[in-house]
Scaffold this active site. Structure first.
Site, PDB file in Angstrom:
ATOM      1  N   TYR A 208      -6.794  -2.101   4.211  1.00  0.00           N
ATOM      2  CA  TYR A 208      -5.581  -2.279   4.537  1.00  0.00           C
ATOM      3  C   TYR A 208      -4.693  -1.414   5.204  1.00  0.00           C
ATOM      4  CZ  TYR A 208      -0.598  -2.546   4.163  1.00  0.00           C
ATOM      5  OH  TYR A 208       0.749  -2.570   4.505  1.00  0.00           O
TER       6      TYR A 208
ATOM      7  N   ASP B   2      -2.988  -7.270   1.747  1.00  0.00           N
ATOM      8  CA  ASP B   2      -2.518  -6.614   0.592  1.00  0.00           C
ATOM      9  C   ASP B   2      -2.409  -7.681  -0.671  1.00  0.00           C
ATOM     10  OD1 ASP B   2      -0.245  -7.938   1.495  1.00  0.00           O
ATOM     11  OD2 ASP B   2       1.178  -6.205   1.156  1.00  0.00           O
TER      12      ASP B   2
ATOM     13  N   GLU C 292       2.835   3.650   5.163  1.00  0.00           N
ATOM     14  CA  GLU C 292       1.808   2.944   4.477  1.00  0.00           C
ATOM     15  C   GLU C 292       1.115   3.619   3.468  1.00  0.00           C
ATOM     16  OE1 GLU C 292       1.487  -0.114   4.994  1.00  0.00           O
ATOM     17  OE2 GLU C 292       2.634  -0.370   6.741  1.00  0.00           O
TER      18      GLU C 292
END
Length: 357
Positions: free
Chosen positions: A117, A135, A34
């Site tokens: 996020y 996102d 991520e």
DNA sequence: AACACGTGGAA
DNA sequence: TTTCCAAGTGT
């Protein structure tokens, strides 16, 4: 379960890409992927993910690395604060949290480099928490299907889209819902030329109905780009070169480049040395030495700056340069093998590859 | 709230 | 060529 969620997940199971971080629930691997994928396309981030996974199979391995090693692996990916923050967080988790990741959104959010996020991504993918990942893909898909024209980078817009996403999210498969919504935006409801003809939501899509697909999502204009003029001094001394570590604020923090002069305009005017540097030794050096070669101009584009770069080659005697930078700890004299091992801005890396390797 | 922070690919 | 912008975060 909502009709929206069902249709979305149905589409996902049929169309999803097979990506390595989708086959694990290890929060460390998910965190790694991520952070790498922040503001970064899968195609660009994938090789870096594989390299980091191999170099650091566990968070302890990551924590035990030096920041230089981490930055060198990160070289070329950009936004280097991500790498520095990851290293900080790996050490923090290793030393203070018994190498165990926090297991919920709220605690994940406390980690450096982990914002809304990423905390939602780890919480839902690794621990099944019902919290929406919002996102750029999610903004686009929701703004189009539901006709939401709040600017996605305004305070109200950010809040509104998060509320909508958290209303729609599946109770039973929040992780799959999150993956599906982002994947749908990434490969189907794309910024340009979305595939509306084969879209499962073509009937109800507000943007489609109102013929506003090209207008959504709405984004406030970003700040303008500034021009900067860099003059790198490539000073060779007995097959070694002066290298400078970038410290403090600004671009490329923690990376290595050459001694640098910056001017307000394209030309490096040697008659205005006083305006280029405060460094007395460097001034003297510039007055007493002429470059043996000056490179062509390289234009290097960052998100917020246009860099106009020249490289000035100097070859000097040991006696002349021995004390040039030796008293400043951000400078060091390195041979090419050593320079290759240091983390560098990609423009420096490419320049070295072109002219020295 | 607005801006800093990289790089590369697509149209 | 220019413009946009890609699984954002920190300050």
């Amino acid at each position: 379960m909502s009709d929206f969620s069902n249709k979305l997940i149905e589409w996902y199971e049929l169309n999803k890409r097979d990506l390595p971080w989708r086959n694990t629930k290890d929060p460390y691997k998910i965190w790694l992927s991520e952070i790498i994928l922040q503001q970064t396309r899968v195609q660009q981030g994938l090789p870096y993910y594989l390299a980091f996974e191999e170099a650091f199979p566990t968070i302890q391995n990551f924590a035990n690395a030096t920041e230089e090693e981490v930055l060198r692996l990160w070289q070329g990916l950009g936004y280097y604060s991500r790498a520095r923050n990851m290293h900080f967080t790996a050490k923090h988790i290793s030393e203070n949290l018994s190498s165990e990741f926090p297991t919920n959104f709220k605690d994940l959010l406390k980690l450096k480099g982990v914002g809304n996020y990423t905390a939602a991504a780890i919480a839902s993918f690794a621990f099944g928490e019902k919290v929406a990942t919002v996102d750029g893909n999610v903004y686009r898909v929701l703004s189009r299907i539901f006709g939401i024209d709040s600017p996605i980078n305004s305070t109200n817009g950010i809040k509104e889209f998060a509320e909508v996403a958290n209303t729609l999210i599946s109770d039973t498969q929040p992780d799959t819902f999150n993956q599906a919504l982002m994947e749908f935006g990434a490969i189907h409801c794309t910024p340009k030329s979305p595939n509306c003809l084969h879209c499962p939501f073509v009937q109800e899509c507000e943007a489609r109905k109102q013929n506003r697909v090209g207008e959504l999502p709405v984004k406030l204009k970003k700040t303008k780009v500034t021009d900067r003029y860099f003059h790198y001094l490539v000073i060779e001394e007995n097959e070694k070169y002066w290298i400078k570590e970038r410290k403090g604020k600004g671009i490329w923090q923690g990376l290595y480049d050459f001694p640098l002069l910056e001017s307000d305009h394209k030309e490096l005017n040697l008659e205005n040395i006083d305006q280029l540097t405060e460094d007395l030794e460097l001034k003297t050096f510039l007055q007493e030495n002429a470059p043996s070669q000056i490179s062509e101009m390289y234009k290097h584009i960052l998100s917020h700056q246009r860099l106009h770069i020249h490289f000035y080659h100097y070859k000097v005697d040991i006696e002349k340069s021995v004390s040039l930078f030796s008293e400043k700890d951000e400078y060091s004299l390195m041979d090419l093998d050593n320079i290759e091992k240091q983390p560098k801005p990609i423009i420096i890396h490419n320049y070295l590859n072109t002219y020295f390797y």
